[in-house]
Design a protein around this motif. Structure first.
Motif, PDB file in Angstrom:
ATOM      1  N   GLY A   1      -2.185 -11.843   4.994  1.00 11.07           N
ATOM      2  CA  GLY A   1      -1.657 -13.130   4.574  1.00 11.07           C
ATOM      3  C   GLY A   1      -2.764 -14.072   4.126  1.00 11.07           C
ATOM      4  O   GLY A   1      -2.593 -14.843   3.169  1.00 11.07           O
ATOM      5  N   MET A   2      -3.890 -14.033   4.817  1.00 13.03           N
ATOM      6  CA  MET A   2      -5.049 -14.852   4.406  1.00 13.03           C
ATOM      7  C   MET A   2      -5.512 -14.477   3.002  1.00 13.03           C
ATOM      8  O   MET A   2      -5.846 -15.332   2.184  1.00 13.03           O
ATOM      9  N   LEU A   3      -5.523 -13.178   2.734  1.00  8.72           N
ATOM     10  CA  LEU A   3      -5.925 -12.715   1.401  1.00  8.72           C
ATOM     11  C   LEU A   3      -4.887 -13.139   0.353  1.00  8.72           C
ATOM     12  O   LEU A   3      -5.231 -13.415  -0.795  1.00  8.72           O
ATOM     13  N   ALA A   4      -3.627 -13.212   0.786  1.00  6.92           N
ATOM     14  CA  ALA A   4      -2.543 -13.504  -0.150  1.00  6.92           C
ATOM     15  C   ALA A   4      -2.546 -14.937  -0.654  1.00  6.92           C
ATOM     16  O   ALA A   4      -1.961 -15.248  -1.691  1.00  6.92           O
TER      17      ALA A   4
ATOM     18  N   ILE B   1       3.021 -18.669  -4.576  1.00  2.58           N
ATOM     19  CA  ILE B   1       3.322 -17.245  -4.767  1.00  2.58           C
ATOM     20  C   ILE B   1       2.161 -16.431  -4.207  1.00  2.58           C
ATOM     21  O   ILE B   1       1.028 -16.570  -4.678  1.00  2.58           O
ATOM     22  N   PRO B   2       2.412 -15.610  -3.189  1.00  2.00           N
ATOM     23  CA  PRO B   2       1.320 -14.833  -2.593  1.00  2.00           C
ATOM     24  C   PRO B   2       0.606 -13.934  -3.599  1.00  2.00           C
ATOM     25  O   PRO B   2       1.225 -13.387  -4.514  1.00  2.00           O
ATOM     26  N   PHE B   3      -0.701 -13.831  -3.455  1.00  6.62           N
ATOM     27  CA  PHE B   3      -1.585 -12.938  -4.205  1.00  6.62           C
ATOM     28  C   PHE B   3      -1.881 -13.373  -5.639  1.00  6.62           C
ATOM     29  O   PHE B   3      -2.763 -12.802  -6.281  1.00  6.62           O
TER      30      PHE B   3
ATOM     31  N   LYS C   1       4.382 -25.162   1.922  1.00  9.28           N
ATOM     32  CA  LYS C   1       4.785 -24.684   0.596  1.00  9.28           C
ATOM     33  C   LYS C   1       4.592 -23.178   0.421  1.00  9.28           C
ATOM     34  O   LYS C   1       4.296 -22.705  -0.680  1.00  9.28           O
ATOM     35  N   MET C   2       4.777 -22.439   1.485  1.00 11.28           N
ATOM     36  CA  MET C   2       4.604 -20.993   1.372  1.00 11.28           C
ATOM     37  C   MET C   2       5.662 -20.201   2.136  1.00 11.28           C
ATOM     38  O   MET C   2       5.326 -19.378   2.987  1.00 11.28           O
TER      39      MET C   2
ATOM     40  N   THR D   1       1.184 -21.981  -7.672  1.00 12.99           N
ATOM     41  CA  THR D   1       2.495 -22.414  -7.205  1.00 12.99           C
ATOM     42  C   THR D   1       3.455 -22.473  -8.382  1.00 12.99           C
ATOM     43  O   THR D   1       3.039 -22.706  -9.524  1.00 12.99           O
ATOM     44  N   VAL D   2       4.727 -22.264  -8.094  1.00 23.02           N
ATOM     45  CA  VAL D   2       5.750 -22.255  -9.131  1.00 23.02           C
ATOM     46  C   VAL D   2       6.886 -23.174  -8.677  1.00 23.02           C
ATOM     47  O   VAL D   2       7.345 -23.100  -7.540  1.00 23.02           O
TER      48      VAL D   2
END
Length: 319
Positions: A315-318, A141-143, A247-248, A147-148
């Motif tokens: 995206g890198m930050l996320a 999950i971004p940010f 996985k993203m 993971t879910v």
């Protein structure tokens, strides 16, 4: 040779070299076969001069990626599903191009035929992920830095993401160098992520970077060759499958936002026109809207690429 040089630098250089060498061989061949681009008469007037420019140049991209990937596939098994999705979607695109260009049927594959082909490729990809990998059904999950496990939702979401991304890339391929420039940045993002997370998928993301850099030598304005659906659908398949192997899949909404914007602009245009008889945009996909607003083609490509580069940093930050 260090592992970084072997897995990152070398595949970029190999794919770049193959792409640059193949292009002056394949482009005249496509010209000889009269595989020229069909240009919409209702499109921007400046595009009429593109008529007859060789298309199906996506074959160059595919050859470069496949040849490079074959050097690594034995030791890096995560390449297999990504390579399959890239080739599978590319084959659907090739059939579409072939019908348009060779059989002179301007619409190419019928919508349901293209959808069936994409569903079949995605289904095989999904089966491979389920039966031959330990990826499971969890996604990042971004940010939120976790993971879910989304359980059964994982599979229908995969079909939605794969088909949506492939067709988003397809719509993005409308200006000289646009899809290539946007996707090389996305592939670079996935390369960095693969290195950071130690994923085996790095060689094929690097091969895609090198292949697109080589292709851009001939695809930037004024383009000497277009990738056609062969290339754009293949690249969409690459982006979506790589996101799943890492996985993203949700990160696509950020780094491949241009794909999403192009698809949404078409949907909005069609639905609004059917309801009101009027248009929201001067022309869809949205890159043509900016052209008709007076932006030079090169400016549209530059701005869309800059937006993608910034979104890749986000995206890198996320993650």
């Amino acid at each position: 040779m260090s592992e970084f040089q072997k897995v990152v630098i070398l595949p970029i250089l190999i794919a770049f070299a193959i792409s640059v060498v193949l292009s002056p061989i394949i482009i005249p061949f496509l010209k000889k076969l009269k595989f020229g681009q069909f240009v919409r008469e209702d499109g921007p007037e400046s595009h009429l001069k593109k008529s007859g420019t060789p298309t199906m140049g996506g074959l160059i991209i595919l050859f470069s990626i496949v040849i490079t990937a074959l050097f690594y596939i034995k030791d890096y098994p995560q390449i297999i599903p990504v390579l399959f999705a890239t080739l599978g979607f590319g084959f659907v695109g090739f059939l579409d191009d072939y019908i348009k260009v060779v059989m002179k049927r301007s619409m190419g594959l019928r919508a349901w035929q293209k959808m069936v082909g994409q569903f079949l490729v995605t289904g095989i990809f999904a089966y491979y992920i389920y039966a031959h990998t330990d990826l499971g059904t969890d996604i990042m999950i971004p940010f939120v830095d976790k993971t879910v496990d989304i359980g059964w939702v994982y599979w229908p979401l995969m079909f939605f993401v794969m088909l949506g991304t492939a067709n988003g890339a397809n719509f993005t391929d409308g200006l000289d160098g646009l899809a290539s420039s946007v996707t090389v940045l996305i592939a670079t993002f996935f390369t960095v992520v693969a290195i950071v997370f130690g994923s085996d998928v790095a060689p094929i993301t690097c091969a895609t970077v090198g292949s697109l850099l080589g292709f851009l030598v001939y695809n930037v304005y004024p383009a000497r060759v277009f990738m056609g659906d062969t290339g754009s659908l293949a690249l969409g398949g690459f982006v979506a499958s790589t996101a799943y192997v890492l996985k993203m899949p949700l990160i696509i909404l950020i780094v491949a936002f241009i794909y999403f914007l192009e698809v949404v602009s078409v949907i909005i245009q069609v639905l609004y026109f059917k309801k009101t008889g009027k248009r929201v945009f001067k022309m869809a996909p949205i890159h043509h809207h900016f052209e008709l607003c007076g932006w030079p083609e090169t400016k549209v490509v530059a701005i869309f690429s800059i937006v993608t580069a910034v979104l890749c940093l986000i995206g890198m930050l996320a993650i």
